[in-house]
Structures are given as C-alpha cells and as structure tokens.
Design an enzyme around this catalytic site. Structure first.
Site, PDB file in Angstrom:
ATOM      1  N   SER A 113      -9.416   2.482   3.493  1.00 30.04           N
ATOM      2  CA  SER A 113      -8.638   3.190   3.053  1.00 30.04           C
ATOM      3  C   SER A 113      -7.955   2.011   1.474  1.00 30.04           C
ATOM      4  O   SER A 113      -7.540   2.427   0.642  1.00 30.04           O
ATOM      5  CB  SER A 113      -7.813   4.292   3.307  1.00 30.04           C
ATOM      6  OG  SER A 113      -7.390   3.623   4.063  1.00 30.04           O
ATOM      7  N   LYS A 125       0.926  -1.407  -0.002  1.00 29.69           N
ATOM      8  CA  LYS A 125      -0.169   0.515  -0.117  1.00 29.69           C
ATOM      9  C   LYS A 125       1.067   1.591  -0.157  1.00 29.69           C
ATOM     10  O   LYS A 125       1.841   1.090   0.508  1.00 29.69           O
ATOM     11  CB  LYS A 125      -0.770   0.099   1.673  1.00 29.69           C
ATOM     12  CG  LYS A 125      -2.164   0.861   1.532  1.00 29.69           C
ATOM     13  CD  LYS A 125      -2.803   0.564   2.933  1.00 29.69           C
ATOM     14  CE  LYS A 125      -3.538   2.050   2.621  1.00 29.69           C
ATOM     15  NZ  LYS A 125      -4.419   2.088   3.716  1.00 29.69           N
ATOM     16  N   SER A 156      -9.978   0.323   7.399  1.00 26.75           N
ATOM     17  CA  SER A 156      -9.545   0.615   6.273  1.00 26.75           C
ATOM     18  C   SER A 156      -8.999  -0.990   5.755  1.00 26.75           C
ATOM     19  O   SER A 156      -8.536  -0.855   4.407  1.00 26.75           O
ATOM     20  CB  SER A 156      -8.396   1.368   6.293  1.00 26.75           C
ATOM     21  OG  SER A 156      -8.743   2.802   6.319  1.00 26.75           O
TER      22      SER A 156
END
Lengths: 484, 491
Positions: free
Chosen positions: A151, A76, A175
């Site tokens: 997210s 990420k 997330s």
C-alpha cells in the site's frame, strides 16, 4: 540535486554546499512539475516545508545542527500530522485534520527534518498496487503502465522518481517491501513494536508496523535512527534501547549463514525470478557468507491466516469512521442508522468494504472458533517456523514479491490474485519479524527485490547486509528510464 | 402455583480514578459537555489506548475484598457495536479473562440471618458517553465526558430469591466499594448502576425459567421496586399460561412498571475479540499481596467488632457499619467519650435526624465527630445534661446552616459557656441553694416531714423543681443527693 541520498544531503548541508531552503525549494518545484505524472503526493505542504527549512538553516547557522537538520523527506498519508490533512487514501477521511502528530512525525520534526507533504497509498493501507486510493492510482516511475505496488505506493514511487530522498511507510502484510521491490528502492519494515504506532491510522493493529523507504540501506538506517523509539503512548511498543543503525553498516558478513527457504523457490516462481535472487545471494557468498537451504513448512498457511486476522482487526478499527465525529458524513441523514449506512457506504472503497465484511463475518458468533481462533493458532505455527530457522541461520533471504511490477488493472478484478502478491512478505508480519527489500536485479527493465528477513530486533544486521550488497553492486543506483 | 423468584444482578461501578481507563483525561463529573474528552476518548483515527494501572489496583482491591480469585492474566476484548455515544464503535471490556474471578459476599436478611451470594466475576471495562436528546431540534447531542471512565462490572450468580435480597445485595456492594474507596457510590450521578436479571420458576423446579433483564436501575429503592414490578408482571403472564419473552426491559419509576426495549436496540452480535492495542495484564503474587496490605476493615468485620468489642446491638452495629463515613464518624466520637452505646444512640438519633432533615451526607454535617465526642464527654462528666447537650448540638448545626460552621472542639466549650448550659455540680454551691429553698418553704418542709418515710421519695419532687428553678443548670443528681441529706438532717 534530487539524485542525492539522505546521507549526501546531510553532508552537503553540513559542508554548506547548499541550504535546506534551496534543496527544499528544488524538490518542491520538481514535485510541482512532475507529480501530476506519478500522483505520489496527496498533499504537498510547501509553505510548512519552507518554514521548516528556513528554521533548519537558522539552527545550523546558530550551530545547532544534527545529521537530519534541514533534510527533506515526506510521510505516508497514514501518519497523522497536526494541522495538515491526513486522508489515509480514503474519501472517508478526505476532510480529516488531526489535532496531533504521530510519534513518527514528531520524531522527524524533532530531528529537524523537513516534511514535503503526505504520500498516496491504498485506502487504509489495504492493497498491493496503490489502485485502491480515493485520490487515484500511483504510477510506477519505471513504467507508467505498471503499478508501484502497495500500500505504500506513493512512498516508493516518490523515492524512485527522486521527488524525495526518503519517505515513511507502513507495512501490514508487505506494504513497504513489495512497493520497494516494484520501484527499485530500499525498504525496511522493523520488528513489530520497534516503531510507535501512535498517530499511525490502524489497519490491523497486531500486524501494522511503520518503517522507511529510501534509496540506500545507509539512508534507511538514518531514517530508522529517527523513527525507532520507545513510546509510552503505544502499549505494544517495546521498551528496548535503540541502537545507532548506521554503526554496523560496514561490518563484515563473512561467516554469516544465509537461509534460503525451499518454500520460497518453488516451481511456480519463474526461473528468471529464481535466477535473480540466486545471483544476489551469490554476491554474499563472494563476501564469505554461507548458504543453507531451510524449510518454513507453514509458509502456505500465512496468507489464509492473514486474511482472517487482518480483516477481523480492521473491521473493528474502522468502526470509528462512522460519520458522527469526523470524516465523511452523508447528506441529510434520516436517522442514525441511515447516517451510518450511507456515510460508510459512500466513504469506503470496495476493497475496504470487502475486508470489513470478511472481518465482521469471521468474528461473528458461531464462526469465531473456526476462523479467528484458528487463524491465531496458525499464526503461531508460522512464527514457530521462523524461530526454529533462526537457530541455524543468521538471516533468511528470498524474493520480496513473486514477480516485478505488474500492469495496472491486471489484478483489480481478482482479489485473490492480488492477495497472492504478498505471499513472501505476509509471514513476517504474522511473526512480527523485521524484513527488508533491496533492489537486486531487473527483468524486462523492471526492478526485482531481494527480501532479507532478520531475527527479532536484528534490524542492524539487515541494514548491514543491505549496505554490503550496495557497496558491491549498483542495482540501487539505477534510475528509471526517461527520468529527468 | 407457587413460584420461586430467581434474581441475578450485574452492577456497574465507576472506579474513582483521577483519569480515564485508557487516556489521561479527567473523570470529574459535571463538567461542560465534551470538555473532558481527549483525542483517545473521541476515538480519533490513529490514537491508541494506554491502560491506567490505578484502575487495575482498584479492581484487584475489590477482588480481594470479596475473597475472589484474582486473574493472573486478564485480557481486554473489543465488544463491537455501533452507537453514537460509543466513539470507537467498540467497547473495550474483558470477556474470557476477567481480572476478578469467583468470589462472594454476605447479605443480612430480615429474619436476622445472613445469606451468602456468590459473585461469578468482575471485569474492567470503559464507560460510554451520553446521548442528549433535548434541545437539538430533531438531532441528538453527544457528550463524551463519561466515555472511557473506568468501570468494574460485577456479575452475581442467580442466587437471590426476592427483590429485598437483591436490594440488600446492591446495598452491600455499595457499602464494600465505598469502604474500599474505589467508587464514590454516588447513585444519582450514575456512579453505580444495576442490571437486574429476573425469572420465575415453579417452586421445586431445578431448571431456570426464561429471564428478562431490567437495564440501568440506579437506586436501592428502584432495584427493589423494579424487581417487584417485574415479578408481578411475569407472574401474571405465567399464571395465565403465557410465556416470558427473553428480552431487555427498562423500569419506569413514575409508572412503577417495566417495559420492553425495542428488539432493534438489543439484537446484537458483539463480535468480541482480544484487543490488539493492549497487552494482556499479567499480575504477580507480590503485587496482589501489596494490594491486600492496603485493604481497610470491611463492613462485615466492623459490624462484628461493634457487637463483640463494644456491646452494640446487631441492628445498631449493622446501621452504623454500613456506611464507611458514618462508621468513621461514630467511632471517632465513641473513642473520645469511651462510651460506644452513648455515641451509637446519638449518631442514630440527633445526627441521623439532622442528616435527613438537611438532606446532607455525614461529611457535610456541621458538627464534627470530635465535637460530638466532646459533647458526649461533657454529658458523661455531668457538665451538660441531655437537654443542654442537644442545645449545643443544634447550635452547631445552626451555625453550619448559617454558613458559619466551626468544627473546633473549643467551639463546643465556648457555646456551653455562652449559652449558660453548664450544670452546677459543685456540692457546696448546691448545698447553699438547697438550704435557701428549704428556709423559704417551711410549709413544704413540714409536709415532707409529715410524710411517712416510705413515701418521701415522691414528696421530694417539689424541692427538686424549686432548686432547679432557683438555679438553672444544677445537676439534678447532685440536687437529689443534697436534698435527701438535708431533709434527713431535719428529721
């Protein structure tokens, strides 16, 4: 080859079925061909990946291979990578190259893994739909009109689309779990303090926790084996031995007590969702687990508490993005205040600005006691609910999200509706507990996630339960329709 | 109207740790800009602070030295404000739970009395960097070497009643932190800085007047002058019936005046909240006791001991005890000669004069404490007279100035020899010289003998002079004794 799990790739590499360079090249080609559809990657590091793969193959030839040697994955874009762009999904950091690796990144590098690149995300990890990225929204591989969740939308979509077998992710309010649920993959958020936050760009420091998204519990366990470590560079990291998370995957779940919080099955949760979750729980009953209804009476306070604490922390955490030393700087600033105002005004997106404003407000003189202090007290109540519950049950289960993936644009104009997406996930972050989402069904062709909540540092139990479910069912093996 | 002055000080002292409070970067002063700032000090995204326990030890040591409560649980908070030399956009400090609670120190007043000043608290925090405004053509440079240097901020109660008291308090704090070895005390490098809160109220009034804060005063002298200037300014306003504006002011030493900072620079809501990246510091009693074991003798205790055990005057003791290095120098020399008064005279005389003349600290003096002790010992055993001793001392200083310093004790003896400064104290040798002098000056002897006995003491003078002329370095006391005896023998 791209359908293989981390465990399979690891075994195949060991057996010499193919080389790391081959699988790496295959996935890089796939990303190059298909990611324009999903937009899961912000940066693809093909050159470095092939170099890592080549080194891995050489190590293997020399007899120096471990389970992760040559296995591809991706990070990420919240994790700093030495010499590679780390944007956090923001214009503000669209030019930021860190001179260091996050501990999570170096752990994977040291394990011999191959990183294919950096994955899209909501800006500074703020969002539940991945529509807040400066680099554009991510598409849900199951339905391109739907959001992948957020997210960590890039991580979940990349894994679901078979662009990578596993990806790192972070979870501040859901997330990891919510996008895992939306994309039909397995995601685990460990106990707060289990995975180092060094080099993980902070959104809300007391809630942020790194974790993994993969296609099976076994793969998630393999990832956690690498990610979890005690790190003296993170003062909130807990100095506790890291178990082998794959060791107990096959333990029997017979006799375990599953708690079902009545607050997670209220009438506003659709009958279809309720049914999916209850069906999944029934699988465990078949395996010999017992079910007990429990109460987490302060569940309704989790979102209000979170939306005071997280913005307060982010308002300070994001102050360093000031255009002075790195990141976006406005053109021709008149003076320092102009530089601050325009650099930040231009560099941050709407949701980030909203949370900074909320945070600055709740911390201001005269409001602190009513908001921040109060929220911290509520946080303790939320935590106490869980502590009490775990006296009676071994694990708590419920839905990960209130619904399957929603349509892009559906909630962008209503922040509160978006915030309610995290209603079942946020409490764990407030309490610091580990949680996991595994695919357990489908509604209208979209995956539904079952959330498993464990006691502190009980990740092994969650992974064991996830694995046992995945041994008995095939929801985790389903592929998005039309996936080539 | 008669006014009473009310002063409280906030002193920032840089802790003498090797590395910074939350990073491993060096705290060394004077390096090239931004060469001692790591990713943490630069506030790059993703970095995290790790608390330097040495800073904790030093802060606890300070707390114990001022007899303060030690915070068993202290908490770091973020103080939020934007400034280019504050990389994270917040300063990590301690608001509600400081490491050091209520304590006190004693200051000595001009009238010889001591006055107790209470310390409200002292907390740990990080220093900011520096903005550099020269040489960047309309821009500003930022040097972050200082960013993250550990500080303790020591907050006094508003209990000082004159600029002199405030300066005495600042001096005493300086003395304490340098004694403890937790701060190098170098004011010129900003190791200690002082914010002075000053207000006036009609004598007898309980309620405080409106105060102003003079920021960042960095010398003892300027603390006194800045406060004097601010008192005068406030008094003028109040006497004219005006009102004091609560504000932050800066002291201009060249103009000897304070002036207000722009309100934009000071109007801040700092939005404090506990730093989520750092755990609360929990301290146990055995830790505190272990630190207590390491406390050195403090200036007040030393001063009292100098008076009580070694008979020094209160003034001498105060001067010698104020500076740890000076006190150590003095004590080392005094112990060697076992004469504290003699050593005190020398340290406050020739030693201090040399330090002032060369503008050096005691640590840089080319004459070591052992050498001074040796010189004093040679005075005591009559090898040297006072003049000879000064010559040796000055010779050692001169060697140092010429870059040839030699701090060995042997060097003292070598100089005494090579400079021919040794007094002749051998009675036999002196008897021979005296006999010769008397034989060569029969008229003087006659005159002496003609002098009435009660006036002969004075009449001996010429013989002493002649004897010393005949042999430089003869011990005048021995000469006196021998002369007296010989002349008496003559009649």
């Amino acid at each position: 080859m791209h359908n293989k799990t981390i465990a399979q790739i690891s075994r195949d590499l060991a057996a010499g079925e193919y080389s790391s360079v081959e699988i790496t090249q295959h996935l890089l080609d796939r990303i190059a061909q298909q990611d324009s559809t999903y937009n899961a990657f912000i940066t693809v590091t093909a050159e470095q990946a092939l170099a890592q793969a080549k080194a891995a193959d050489e190590n293997r030839a020399a007899g120096n291979a471990s389970v992760w040697t040559g296995v591809p994955m991706a990070h990420k874009d919240v994790f700093c990578t030495n010499g590679v762009l780390t944007t956090c999904g923001s214009k503000m950091l669209s030019n930021f190259v860190a001179p260091y690796d996050a501990t999570v990144v170096s752990n994977f590098n040291n394990a011999g893994a191959v990183s294919l690149g950096k994955l899209n995300m909501d800006e500074f990890a703020m969002g539940s739909s991945n529509e807040n990225s400066f680099f554009g929204p991510v598409k849900n591989p199951w339905n391109h009109d739907c959001v992948p969740g957020g997210s960590s939308g890039g991580s979940a979509a990349a894994v679901a689309a078979r662009l990578v077998p596993g990806a790192t992710a972070t979870d501040t309010g859901g997330s990891i779990r919510q996008p895992a649920s939306f994309c039909g993959v397995t995601g685990i958020k460990p106990t707060y303090g289990r995975v180092s936050r060094w080099g993980m760009i902070a959104y809300a420091s007391s809630l942020d926790q790194g974790g993994a998204i993969a296609r099976s519990s076994e793969d998630a366990a393999m990832m956690l084996n690498v990610m979890a470590s005690f790190d003296p560079k993170d003062s909130t990291c807990v100095d506790q031995a890291v178990p082998d998370y794959t060791a107990n995957l096959n333990d029997s779940v017979e006799g375990l007590t599953i708690g079902l919080p009545k607050e997670y099955f209220r009438d506003d949760l659709s009958a279809e969702m309720q049914q999916q979750i209850r069906d999944a729980v029934a699988e465990y009953e078949k395996m010999g687990a017992k079910v007990k209804e429990i109460s987490l009476p302060n569940t309704h306070l989790a979102i209000p508490s979170y939306y005071v604490i997280a913005p307060a922390e982010c308002s300070a955490n994001l102050s360093r993005m000031d255009g002075v030393r790195f990141g976006h700087r406005c053109e021709d600033p008149k003076d320092i205040n102009d530089l601050y105002k325009r650099s930040r005004g231009e560099g941050f997106g709407e949701e980030v600005k909203r949370r900074i404003m909320v945070g600055a407000y709740t911390l201001s003189a005269g409001f602190y006691d009513a908001y921040y202090k109060q929220a911290q007290q509520v946080r303790r109540l939320v935590k106490n609910d869980f502590v009490a519950a775990f006296k009676d049950v071994d694990v708590i289960m419920g839905p990960t999200a209130p619904s399957p993936a929603f349509k892009a644009g559906e909630k962008t104009s209503d922040p509160v509706a978006m915030y309610l997406e995290d209603i079942f996930t946020i409490a764990l972050n407030l309490a610091g507990l580990p949680g996991m989402s595994i695919p357990c069904g489908q509604i209208n062709g979209l995956p539904v996630g079952l959330q498993l909540i464990g006691n502190y540092f009980n990740e092994s139990r969650l992974l064991n339960l996830g694995h046992q479910f995945q041994q008995a069912t095939d929801w985790h093996l389903k592929t998005p329709a039309g996936l080539v | 109207m008669e006014w009473e002055v009310v002063i409280g000080l906030e002193i920032h002292a840089q802790l003498a740790t090797k590395s910074k409070i939350f990073s491993g970067a060096s705290t060394q002063y004077g390096a090239d800009a931004n060469t001692q700032a790591c990713a943490v000090d630069l506030g790059l995204p993703g970095v995290l602070p790790v608390f330097n326990e040495e800073a904790l030890r030093m802060a606890v040591k300070f707390g114990l030295a001022i007899d303060a409560e030690i915070g068993k649980k202290s908490v770091f908070d973020r103080k939020n404000y934007f400034y280019p030399d504050l990389p994270k956009g917040y300063q990590t400090t301690q608001l509600h739970h400081p490491i050091v609670g209520i304590g006190h120190i004693d200051i000595e007043l001009d009238n010889g009395e001591t006055k107790r000043i209470n310390v409200t608290r002292a907390h740990l925090e990080e220093d900011a960097g520096k903005s550099v405004h020269e040489g960047f053509e309309g821009m500003s440079g930022i040097d972050l070497n200082r960013a993250g240097t550990p500080l303790i901020e020591i907050v006094s109660e508003p209990e000082m009643r004159s600029a002199k008291e405030a300066a005495a308090y600042f001096r005493k704090m300086h003395s304490i932190v340098t004694y403890l070895g937790i701060c190098d005390g170098d004011l010129s490098q900003g190791s200690m800085r002082c914010d002075c809160n000053v207000s006036l109220r009609p004598k007898g009034q309980q309620e405080f007047g409106t105060r102003t804060e003079i920021k960042n005063v960095n010398s003892f002298r300027n603390v006194e002058r800045a406060i004097e200037a601010e008192i005068a300014r406030q008094m003028d306003i109040l006497e004219d019936g005006g009102r004091i504006l609560q504000e932050t002011r800066l002291y201009d030493a060249d103009k000897n005046e304070t002036r207000g900072m722009r309100s934009k620079e000071v109007a801040n809501d700092y939005r404090y909240f506990p730093c989520p990246d750092l755990l609360p510091i929990l301290i146990e009693d055995n830790y505190i006791e272990a630190v207590r074991e390491t406390l050195p003798e403090l200036p007040d205790a030393k001063r009292h001991r100098f008076v009580k055990d070694h008979g020094l005057s209160a003034t001498d003791a105060a001067v010698l005890a104020a500076d740890r290095e000076l006190a150590h120098y003095f004590e080392t020399a005094a112990k060697l000669v076992n004469d504290y008064k003699l050593a005190a005279n020398w340290v406050q005389g020739d030693v201090s004069a040399t330090l002032n003349r060369l503008e050096i600290s005691i640590g840089q003096l080319p004459v070591s404490a052992e050498q001074l002790g040796r010189i004093l010992l040679l005075i005591k055993d009559s090898t040297l007279n006072n003049g000879g001793a000064k010559e040796v001392f000055n010779a050692l200083v001169a060697l140092g100035e010429a870059g040839k310093a030699d701090s060995s004790v042997e060097k003292v003896d070598a100089l005494v020899d090579s400079m021919g400064l040794k007094q002749v104290s051998d009675t036999g040798a002196i008897e021979a010289i005296v006999a010769e002098v008397l034989a060569n000056n029969p008229k003087l002897v006659e005159g002496y003998l003609a002098t009435p006995v009660e006036k002969r003491g004075k009449a001996m003078g010429p013989f002493i002079g002649l004897t010393r002329k005949a042999a430089a370095g003869v011990n005048p006391q021995v000469v006196m004794e021998v002369l007296k005896q010989k002349l008496e023998e003559l009649g």
